[in-house]
Design an enzyme around this catalytic site. Structure first.
Site, PDB file in Angstrom:
ATOM      1  CB  THR A 222      -1.188  -6.759   1.297  1.00 24.52           C
ATOM      2  OG1 THR A 222      -2.281  -5.864   1.352  1.00 24.52           O
ATOM      3  CG2 THR A 222      -0.672  -6.864  -0.116  1.00 24.52           C
ATOM      4  NE  ARG A 250      -7.565   2.295  -0.419  1.00 27.17           N
ATOM      5  CZ  ARG A 250      -6.587   1.446  -0.156  1.00 27.17           C
ATOM      6  NH1 ARG A 250      -6.742   0.170  -0.383  1.00 27.17           N
ATOM      7  NH2 ARG A 250      -5.447   1.872   0.319  1.00 27.17           N
ATOM      8  CB  VAL A 251      -7.942   1.478  -6.631  1.00 28.56           C
ATOM      9  CG1 VAL A 251      -6.777   0.648  -7.159  1.00 28.56           C
ATOM     10  CG2 VAL A 251      -9.230   1.099  -7.367  1.00 28.56           C
ATOM     11  N   GLY A 252      -6.139   0.608  -3.888  1.00 29.68           N
ATOM     12  CA  GLY A 252      -4.895   0.845  -3.152  1.00 29.68           C
ATOM     13  C   GLY A 252      -3.678   0.836  -4.063  1.00 29.68           C
ATOM     14  CG  ASP A 253       0.016   0.049  -2.105  1.00 40.44           C
ATOM     15  OD1 ASP A 253      -1.017  -0.280  -1.488  1.00 40.44           O
ATOM     16  OD2 ASP A 253       1.138  -0.446  -1.866  1.00 40.44           O
ATOM     17  CB  THR A 273       2.251  -4.941   2.678  1.00 39.66           C
ATOM     18  OG1 THR A 273       1.125  -4.917   3.563  1.00 39.66           O
ATOM     19  CG2 THR A 273       3.502  -5.190   3.499  1.00 39.66           C
ATOM     20  N   GLY A 274       1.102  -1.881   3.115  1.00 38.59           N
ATOM     21  CA  GLY A 274       1.025  -0.740   4.026  1.00 38.59           C
ATOM     22  C   GLY A 274      -0.127   0.156   3.646  1.00 38.59           C
ATOM     23  N   GLY A 276      -1.829   2.183   1.568  1.00 37.88           N
ATOM     24  CA  GLY A 276      -1.600   2.321   0.137  1.00 37.88           C
ATOM     25  C   GLY A 276      -1.503   3.736  -0.394  1.00 37.88           C
TER      26      GLY A 276
END
Ligand code: ASP
Length: 358
Positions: A222, A250-253, A273-274, A276
Site C-alpha cells: 500500500t 473485501r474492503v480494507g482499512d 499499511t498492514g 487491514g
C-alpha cells in the site's frame, strides 16, 4: 546471561532505530512523510537491484510532493501528486501494480482527509478509475458523501472528469504470477488470466525485486502520504489494491476514516499499511491521534504504543507514518521492513526500507 542481555540490547536498538523521530519543524515550514507498504522485506530477497529500484521510486514520488509544498501548495495537493506517481508505479500495490483478488480482478481502495476541517473522502472496490486517490479527493470535494464504493464510485469519477481505464490497465505480470503461486500453494482455484491482459511471456518474468508475496502473506505494498504545508495544515492519504487473494468485495482499512487514514490539525495525520482487519478493529489512525490529543503524548510515543503494544497484542502486523502541525514526522512498524521516506523543509530526504535503518 551476558548473551541474553546483548540480545535484548540488540532487539531494543533495532526497535528504537525503527522509530526515530525527527526534530520538530519551525512554524511555517513544510514537511512530508511517504510510505510504500510494510512487511517481510529482507535484504536477501530484495537484492541490491530491487533495493535501488524501490529507493529511486520513493525518492521520485517524495520529490514531487516536496516540490508542491515548497512552491506553497497545500498538503492535499502534495499528497495527491505523490500518490498519483506511486499509483502508476508497478512496484507498489496501488493503481497499476495492484494485487489481485481471488477472482483475478484489481479492486482498489483509497482515502484522503484534510486536517484543517476534518473533511474526508474515500473509495472502495473501484476498478476503472486510474487514480483512486484523486477519486477519493473528488468524493470529498465534489459530493456530499464520505465513501463511495464499486461501480457507482467509478461512474462518479467519470462524471467529474477523472481518467477512466480498462480494468486490464492495472494488470502486471509479476502480481499475476504472485497470485497464481499463492492460490496454488493454498489449494484454491486459479481464475482465468484477465481479459485484456497481455499474453503470458514465454519465459517467467524477472521481477525487479524478489519479494514473493505468495511465500509471504505478510507483505503489504500500500502507499500513503502525510504532509504539513506552509499554511500549517496537515492531511493524510492512502491508496491500495488491498490484500492479495482477497475475497471480491473485501474492503480494507485504507478507505476507512480513522482506521487506515485520519487527519486533524488538533492532533495528527496518519496513513497506515498492514493487515487491514486489525487496523479497522483498533481504529489505529484515530487511536494514535487520540493519544496525542487527549493523553498529551509525543507523536512517536503514540504511534509506538499503538503499533508495538495494541496491534501486537492482537497479532496484527504493519505500520504507520504520521505528522503533526508542529512538524513531528514519524514512522512506526512491527514488520522487518517498511518502504518509507521523509523530509522537512531545509533538510535532507531520508529513505528507509529495513527496520535496522533510522
Ligand atoms: N492495509 C491494506 C489492506 O488491508 C493492505 C496493505 O497495507 O498492504 O487493505
Amino acid at each position: 546471561m551476558k548473551r541474553i542481555c546483548c540480545l535484548f540490547a540488540g532487539v531494543f536498538m533495532v526497535a528504537a532505530l525503527a522509530s526515530v523521530a525527527q526534530a520538530p519543524q519551525p512554524a511555517g515550514h513544510w514537511a512530508i512523510v511517504v510510505h510504500g507498504g510494510a512487511g517481510v522485506i529482507e535484504r536477501s530477497k530484495l537484492g541490491p537491484e530491487g533495493e535501488a529500484a524501490y529507493r529511486a521510486s520513493l525518492a521520485k514520488a517524495e520529490a514531487a510532493g516536496a516540490g508542491v509544498l515548497d512552491r506553497g501548495g497545500s498538503a492535499l495537493d502534495a499528497i495527491e501528486a505523490t500518490i498519483n506517481i506511486l499509483e502508476d508505479d508497478p512496484l507498489f500495490n496501488a493503481g497499476h501494480g495492484a494485487v489481485f483478488t481471488a477472482e483475478g480482478k484489481n479492486e482498489l481502495d483509497a482515502a484522503i482527509m484534510d486536517g484543517e476541517n476534518l473533511k474526508a473522502g474515500a473509495v472502495a472496490g473501484v476498478t476503472r478509475t486510474r487514480h483512486p486517490i484523486s477519486l477519493a479527493r473528488a468524493v470529498m470535494e465534489k459530493s456530499p458523501y464520505v465513501i463511495l464504493a464499486g461501480a457507482g464510485a467509478d461512474a462518479f469519477g467519470a462524471r467529474v472528469g477523472l481518467e477512466q481505464v480498462d480494468p486490464s490497465f492495472f494488470f502486471t505480470e509479476a502480481r499475476w504470477q504472485s497470485l497464481v503461486k499463492q492460490l496454488q500453494k493454498e489449494g484454491r482455484p486459479v481464475p482465468p488470466r484477465p481479459v485484456g491482459a497481455p499474453p503470458p511471456p514465454a519465459a517467467p518474468p524477472v521481477p525487479v525485486a524478489q519479494i514473493d508475496e505468495s511465500a509471504d502473506a505478510h507483505m503489504h505494498g500500500t502507499v500513503g502520504v502525510v504532509a504539513l504545508d506552509r499554511a500549517g495544515n496537515i492531511a493524510a492519504g492512502t491508496s491500495t489494491g488491498g490484500l492479495q487473494g482477497k475475497m471480491p468485495g473485501r474492503v480494507g482499512d485504507s478507505p476507512i476514516i480513522g482506521a487506515g487514514t485520519y487527519a486533524s490539525n488538533q492532533s495528527c495525520a496518519v496513513s497506515a499499511t498492514g493487515s487491514g482487519e486489525y487496523f479497522i478493529r483498533l481504529g489505529v489512525a484515530r487511536e494514535i491521534c487520540n493519544l496525542v490529543a487527549f493523553k498529551g503524548m509525543k507523536l512517536q510515543q503514540a504511534a509506538d504504543q499503538v503499533i508495538h503494544k495494541e496491534l501486537e497484542a492482537l497479532h496484527g502486523d504493519g505500520g504507520v507514518i504520521a505528522i503533526t502541525t508542529d512538524g513531528q514526522l514519524v514512522w512506526s512498524f512491527n514488520t522487518p521492513g517498511m518502504f518509507r521516506a521523509r523530509q522537512a523543509e531545509g533538510g535532507k530526504v531520508e529513505i528507509g526500507i529495513y527496520n535496522d535503518e533510522p
